[in-house]
Design a protein around this motif. Structure first.
Motif, PDB file in Angstrom:
ATOM      1  N   VAL A  12       0.830  -1.215   0.000  1.00 58.74           N
ATOM      2  CA  VAL A  12       0.000   0.000   0.000  1.00 58.74           C
ATOM      3  C   VAL A  12       0.861   1.260   0.000  1.00 58.74           C
ATOM      4  N   TRP A  15       2.069   1.869  -3.499  1.00 59.00           N
ATOM      5  CA  TRP A  15       0.878   2.177  -4.317  1.00 59.00           C
ATOM      6  C   TRP A  15       0.413   3.610  -4.043  1.00 59.00           C
ATOM      7  N   THR A  16       0.371   3.973  -2.762  1.00 60.36           N
ATOM      8  CA  THR A  16      -0.080   5.318  -2.386  1.00 60.36           C
ATOM      9  C   THR A  16       0.887   6.382  -2.902  1.00 60.36           C
ATOM     10  N   ALA A  20       0.113   9.352  -5.538  1.00 56.97           N
ATOM     11  CA  ALA A  20       0.334  10.756  -5.156  1.00 56.97           C
ATOM     12  C   ALA A  20       1.257  11.446  -6.164  1.00 56.97           C
ATOM     13  N   THR A  46     -10.905   3.365   0.065  1.00 58.36           N
ATOM     14  CA  THR A  46      -9.612   3.119  -0.603  1.00 58.36           C
ATOM     15  C   THR A  46      -8.744   4.373  -0.762  1.00 58.36           C
ATOM     16  N   PRO A  47      -9.320   5.488  -1.220  1.00 59.71           N
ATOM     17  CA  PRO A  47      -8.440   6.631  -1.521  1.00 59.71           C
ATOM     18  C   PRO A  47      -7.962   7.413  -0.292  1.00 59.71           C
ATOM     19  N   SER A  49      -5.853   6.914   2.077  1.00 65.58           N
ATOM     20  CA  SER A  49      -4.388   6.990   2.302  1.00 65.58           C
ATOM     21  C   SER A  49      -3.736   7.915   1.268  1.00 65.58           C
ATOM     22  N   LEU A  50      -4.299   7.938   0.064  1.00 68.55           N
ATOM     23  CA  LEU A  50      -3.769   8.867  -0.955  1.00 68.55           C
ATOM     24  C   LEU A  50      -4.016  10.304  -0.523  1.00 68.55           C
ATOM     25  N   LEU A  53      -1.703  11.316   2.202  1.00 67.32           N
ATOM     26  CA  LEU A  53      -0.310  11.524   1.747  1.00 67.32           C
ATOM     27  C   LEU A  53      -0.183  12.851   0.998  1.00 67.32           C
ATOM     28  N   LEU A 192      -8.338   3.235  -8.453  1.00 67.24           N
ATOM     29  CA  LEU A 192      -7.515   2.883  -7.298  1.00 67.24           C
ATOM     30  C   LEU A 192      -8.073   1.584  -6.736  1.00 67.24           C
ATOM     31  N   SER A 194      -7.303  -1.600  -4.229  1.00 67.97           N
ATOM     32  CA  SER A 194      -6.427  -2.035  -3.138  1.00 67.97           C
ATOM     33  C   SER A 194      -7.120  -3.089  -2.282  1.00 67.97           C
TER      34      SER A 194
END
Ligand code: 6PG
Length: 233
Positions: A12, A15-16, A20, A46-47, A49-50, A53, A192, A194
């Motif tokens: 993850v 991926w994140t 970003a 899901t998004p 963590s994006l 960040l 996205l 995950s």
């Protein structure tokens, strides 16, 4: 499925970070070319963590937030402070932590209105503010839905409007969503994906028979833009 790009990541964190960095790159290109970066955010979990960040200094400081316009690809028809609100999740994870002007943020109206009127007002807002999107972020439901385009729903039939409302019986939820043509007009669409719970549906979307009513995400193929799947299982 038409032409698309699948980018797979080991975990993850990678991926994140890749998502970003792509967001930053697309923002730089859009702002250089058009003076603005119009983005429709995805909802769901899901998004998150994006968004978190992007709110950290390493990414926040690489984005010209005064030239960014934020919309939503779909919304649950609940108040903006409701725990189910996609607006609330993005506000808490990202928008409250970056210097984006409040009048560059366009939430779906969900108070003092009806789902039908909300969809009409939101479509008018999109047409007035941008017309189409530089980037649309999408999630993928285990049932093959994306945004709030659910299997066998009337929303899948819409070919003219940019935004429609629909009641999702299995979730007992009114939803407001971009339509298939609205999403397919985007310059870049990024799914996205995950978690191992999405492995089977992701395989069906890409490799299974074309079954657009049962698997609405199969109807996403930008007319002239790029389609990218960013995946970590
Ligand atoms: C929503 C989303 C929806 C979501 C998928 C995946 O409003 O719920 O827009 O399309 O992206 O249901 O949800 P998760 O990310 O929570 O798995």
């Amino acid at each position: 499925m038409k032409r698309f790009d699948v980018r797979t990541f080991q975990n993850v964190a990678e991926w994140t970070a890749a998502a970003a960095n792509l967001f930053v790159e697309l923002s730089e290109r859009a702002i250089q070319e058009d003076g603005v970066f119009a983005v429709a955010l995805s909802g769901g979990s899901t998004p998150k963590s994006l968004y978190e960040l992007l709110a950290t200094p390493d990414y926040r400081e690489r984005i010209r937030w005064s030239n960014v316009k934020i919309f939503w690809g779909d919304e649950r028809f609940v108040p903006p402070d409701h725990s189910d609100s996609n607006y609330r999740m993005a506000r808490e994870a990202l928008l409250s932590k970056v210097p984006i002007p409040s009048n560059n943020i366009f939430p779906v109206p969900t108070t003092n209105t009806t789902p039908k009127d909300s969809a009409m007002v939101y479509e008018r807002t999109i047409r007035q503010q941008t017309g189409s999107f530089h980037l649309i972020l999408l999630g993928l439901g285990q049932d093959g839905h994306t945004a709030s385009l659910f299997p066998y729903s009337d929303s899948l039939k819409e070919r003219e409007r940019l935004v429609v409302e629909n009641y999702v019986a299995k979730l007992n939820s009114h939803r407001i969503t971009l339509t298939i043509p609205a999403i397919n007009q985007a310059a870049t669409v990024v799914f996205l994906v995950s978690g191992d719970s999405k492995t089977e549906v992701f395989k069906q979307i890409l490799e299974g028979p074309y079954d657009p009513e049962r698997l609405p995400a199969q109807q996403i193929h930008p007319v002239s833009g790029q389609l990218i799947f960013m995946v970590t299982m």
